[in-house]
Design a protein around this motif. Structure first.
Motif, PDB file in Angstrom:
ATOM      1  N   MET A  42      -6.998 -74.371  33.799  1.00 52.71           N
ATOM      2  CA  MET A  42      -5.817 -73.537  33.650  1.00 52.71           C
ATOM      3  C   MET A  42      -5.215 -73.642  32.253  1.00 52.71           C
ATOM      4  O   MET A  42      -5.073 -74.743  31.707  1.00 52.71           O
ATOM      5  N   LYS A  43      -4.848 -72.487  31.693  1.00 55.29           N
ATOM      6  CA  LYS A  43      -4.254 -72.440  30.361  1.00 55.29           C
ATOM      7  C   LYS A  43      -3.228 -71.308  30.288  1.00 55.29           C
ATOM      8  O   LYS A  43      -3.266 -70.359  31.067  1.00 55.29           O
ATOM      9  N   PHE A  44      -2.302 -71.449  29.321  1.00 56.31           N
ATOM     10  CA  PHE A  44      -1.352 -70.392  28.988  1.00 56.31           C
ATOM     11  C   PHE A  44      -1.743 -69.767  27.655  1.00 56.31           C
ATOM     12  O   PHE A  44      -2.200 -70.458  26.741  1.00 56.31           O
ATOM     13  N   ILE A  45      -1.546 -68.457  27.527  1.00 58.89           N
ATOM     14  CA  ILE A  45      -1.642 -67.767  26.246  1.00 58.89           C
ATOM     15  C   ILE A  45      -0.484 -66.780  26.189  1.00 58.89           C
ATOM     16  O   ILE A  45      -0.250 -66.041  27.152  1.00 58.89           O
ATOM     17  N   CYS A  46       0.243 -66.770  25.071  1.00 56.30           N
ATOM     18  CA  CYS A  46       1.329 -65.800  24.892  1.00 56.30           C
ATOM     19  C   CYS A  46       0.973 -64.857  23.754  1.00 56.30           C
ATOM     20  O   CYS A  46       0.664 -65.290  22.648  1.00 56.30           O
ATOM     21  N   ASP A  47       0.995 -63.572  24.040  1.00 57.15           N
ATOM     22  CA  ASP A  47       0.668 -62.525  23.072  1.00 57.15           C
ATOM     23  C   ASP A  47       1.947 -62.121  22.340  1.00 57.15           C
ATOM     24  O   ASP A  47       2.804 -61.431  22.893  1.00 57.15           O
ATOM     25  N   SER A  48       2.071 -62.549  21.091  1.00 62.91           N
ATOM     26  CA  SER A  48       3.294 -62.274  20.328  1.00 62.91           C
ATOM     27  C   SER A  48       3.463 -60.794  20.016  1.00 62.91           C
ATOM     28  O   SER A  48       4.571 -60.345  19.700  1.00 62.91           O
ATOM     29  N   GLU A  49       2.387 -60.012  20.106  1.00 59.36           N
ATOM     30  CA  GLU A  49       2.487 -58.576  19.863  1.00 59.36           C
ATOM     31  C   GLU A  49       3.148 -57.857  21.033  1.00 59.36           C
ATOM     32  O   GLU A  49       3.581 -56.714  20.895  1.00 59.36           O
ATOM     33  N   ARG A  50       3.225 -58.525  22.190  1.00 56.32           N
ATOM     34  CA  ARG A  50       3.792 -57.883  23.380  1.00 56.32           C
ATOM     35  C   ARG A  50       5.127 -58.473  23.797  1.00 56.32           C
ATOM     36  O   ARG A  50       5.873 -57.827  24.521  1.00 56.32           O
ATOM     37  N   CYS A  51       5.426 -59.702  23.392  1.00 51.07           N
ATOM     38  CA  CYS A  51       6.659 -60.354  23.826  1.00 51.07           C
ATOM     39  C   CYS A  51       7.868 -59.617  23.265  1.00 51.07           C
ATOM     40  O   CYS A  51       7.946 -59.347  22.062  1.00 51.07           O
ATOM     41  N   ILE A  52       8.842 -59.288  24.130  1.00 50.00           N
ATOM     42  CA  ILE A  52      10.035 -58.540  23.723  1.00 50.00           C
ATOM     43  C   ILE A  52      11.296 -59.387  23.844  1.00 50.00           C
ATOM     44  O   ILE A  52      12.404 -58.858  23.803  1.00 50.00           O
ATOM     45  N   GLU A  53      11.148 -60.689  24.010  1.00 49.56           N
ATOM     46  CA  GLU A  53      12.277 -61.630  24.059  1.00 49.56           C
ATOM     47  C   GLU A  53      13.252 -61.282  25.189  1.00 49.56           C
ATOM     48  O   GLU A  53      14.467 -61.393  25.032  1.00 49.56           O
ATOM     49  N   CYS A  54      12.718 -60.880  26.332  1.00 48.17           N
ATOM     50  CA  CYS A  54      13.595 -60.542  27.453  1.00 48.17           C
ATOM     51  C   CYS A  54      14.024 -61.779  28.235  1.00 48.17           C
ATOM     52  O   CYS A  54      14.956 -61.717  29.039  1.00 48.17           O
ATOM     53  N   ALA A 112       2.848 -60.177  28.292  1.00 46.29           N
ATOM     54  CA  ALA A 112       2.607 -60.938  27.067  1.00 46.29           C
ATOM     55  C   ALA A 112       2.177 -62.355  27.402  1.00 46.29           C
ATOM     56  O   ALA A 112       1.322 -62.937  26.732  1.00 46.29           O
ATOM     57  N   LEU A 113       2.763 -62.921  28.455  1.00 48.40           N
ATOM     58  CA  LEU A 113       2.440 -64.283  28.865  1.00 48.40           C
ATOM     59  C   LEU A 113       1.351 -64.243  29.927  1.00 48.40           C
ATOM     60  O   LEU A 113       1.528 -63.647  30.995  1.00 48.40           O
ATOM     61  N   LEU A 114       0.226 -64.866  29.612  1.00 42.51           N
ATOM     62  CA  LEU A 114      -0.903 -64.931  30.533  1.00 42.51           C
ATOM     63  C   LEU A 114      -1.099 -66.372  30.964  1.00 42.51           C
ATOM     64  O   LEU A 114      -1.052 -67.290  30.146  1.00 42.51           O
ATOM     65  N   GLY A 115      -1.320 -66.580  32.249  1.00 42.43           N
ATOM     66  CA  GLY A 115      -1.564 -67.918  32.767  1.00 42.43           C
ATOM     67  C   GLY A 115      -2.629 -67.872  33.835  1.00 42.43           C
ATOM     68  O   GLY A 115      -2.617 -66.996  34.696  1.00 42.43           O
ATOM     69  N   GLY A 116      -3.568 -68.814  33.767  1.00 45.57           N
ATOM     70  CA  GLY A 116      -4.644 -68.852  34.748  1.00 45.57           C
ATOM     71  C   GLY A 116      -5.876 -69.497  34.178  1.00 45.57           C
ATOM     72  O   GLY A 116      -5.794 -70.346  33.274  1.00 45.57           O
ATOM     73  N   ASP A 117      -7.032 -69.124  34.687  1.00 45.87           N
ATOM     74  CA  ASP A 117      -8.300 -69.646  34.201  1.00 45.87           C
ATOM     75  C   ASP A 117      -8.407 -69.403  32.698  1.00 45.87           C
ATOM     76  O   ASP A 117      -8.285 -68.268  32.225  1.00 45.87           O
ATOM     77  N   GLY A 118      -8.623 -70.468  31.921  1.00 44.59           N
ATOM     78  CA  GLY A 118      -8.653 -70.357  30.476  1.00 44.59           C
ATOM     79  C   GLY A 118      -9.666 -69.352  29.967  1.00 44.59           C
ATOM     80  O   GLY A 118      -9.408 -68.626  28.999  1.00 44.59           O
TER      81      GLY A 118
END
Length: 211
Positions: free
Chosen positions: A4-16, A159-165
C-alpha cells in the motif's frame, strides 16, 4: 501481496481540505492532531501547487529506526503502524520523520505530551480488527473491511490516490503521459527550475537575398 502506498497529484489538488476533514470524521481524531494536512507552495503566486501530506508508510521508515521502545511495526501490506500501549511519548519519531506525520495531542499554551498519533492508512492497530479498543486508539480499520483509505476515496478531484503501489503508480504514469510532459516532469528542470535569463542568444541566421 499488495504494497500500500499514497501518491498525491499536485496538478489536480485544489486545496479543498476534503481529505483532512474525511480523516478526522472517519477516525474521530482528537483535537490538535491532523493525521493529514494540505501544504501549499508559492501560495498566491504563479506556479502555486498544493499537495496532501500524511504518513507515507516508508519502506525504510526513519521513525522505526529511532524509536527506543520499538513501538512501530510494518504489516504484510507495507503499512507502518504503531502500538500506543508501548509508546512512551519521547517524540523522537516526530523529529526523524521528514513528513511531520507523528503528532502528539496538544492543549493549552505549551501543549501536552502523550501517546503519539499518526496516519494508519485506515488499517487500525494491533488490537482485533473492528473492535471497540481498536477504534478508540487508532480509528476505523477500513482495510480489514476491504475498503481504501477515507481520504483517498473522498478526494473530489482524485488528486490523492491510495492503494496498491503498482496500481496507483500506473494511474499516475498514465496521467503524466497524457499531459504531454513525458519524462520532463522529472529531472533537473523540475527540481531546480529552468534558466530565466543570462543565456547567450542564438546567432541570427543570415538573410538571403531574393532575386
Amino acid at each position: 501481496m499488495a504494497r500500500m502506498k499514497f501518491i498525491c497529484d499536485s496538478e489536480r489538488c485544489i486545496e479543498c481540505n476534503g481529505c483532512v476533514t474525511a480523516c478526522k470524521a472517519e477516525h474521530d481524531v482528537p483535537w490538535g492532531v491532523n493525521r493529514r494536512r494540505v501544504v501549499t507552495l508559492n501560495d498566491g503566486q504563479p506556479g502555486e501547487k498544493s499537495i496532501s501530506v500524511a504518513c507515507m508508510h516508508c519502506s525504510d521508515a526513519p521513525c522505526m529506526a529511532v524509536c527506543p521502545v520499538d513501538c512501530f511495526y510494518r504489516t504484510d501490506e507495507g503499512v507502518v503502524l504503531h502500538d500506543k500501549d508501548v509508546c512512551i511519548g519521547c517524540g523522537y519519531c516526530s523529529y526523524a520523520c521528514p513528513f511531520g506525520a507523528p503528532q502528539f495531542p496538544s492543549n493549552g499554551t505549551f501543549g501536552l505530551r502523550g501517546k503519539m498519533d499518526k496516519c494508519t492508512f485506515c488499517a487500525g492497530g494491533p488490537e482485533a480488527n473492528g473492535s471497540a479498543a481498536e477504534f478508540e486508539k487508532y480509528g476505523r480499520n477500513r482495510l480489514a473491511e476491504g475498503k481504501l483509505p477515507a481520504c483517498a476515496e473522498m478526494c473530489s478531484t482524485k488528486a490523492l490516490l491510495g492503494g496498491d503501489g503498482d496500481v496507483v503508480a500506473d494511474i499516475f504514469r498514465t496521467r503524466v503521459l497524457t499531459r504531454n510532459k513525458g519524462s520532463e516532469v522529472w529531472g533537473w528542470g523540475t527540481a531546480y527550475g529552468k534558466p530565466t535569463g543570462g543565456a547567450t542568444p542564438a546567432p541570427a541566421k543570415p538573410e538571403t537575398s531574393k532575386s
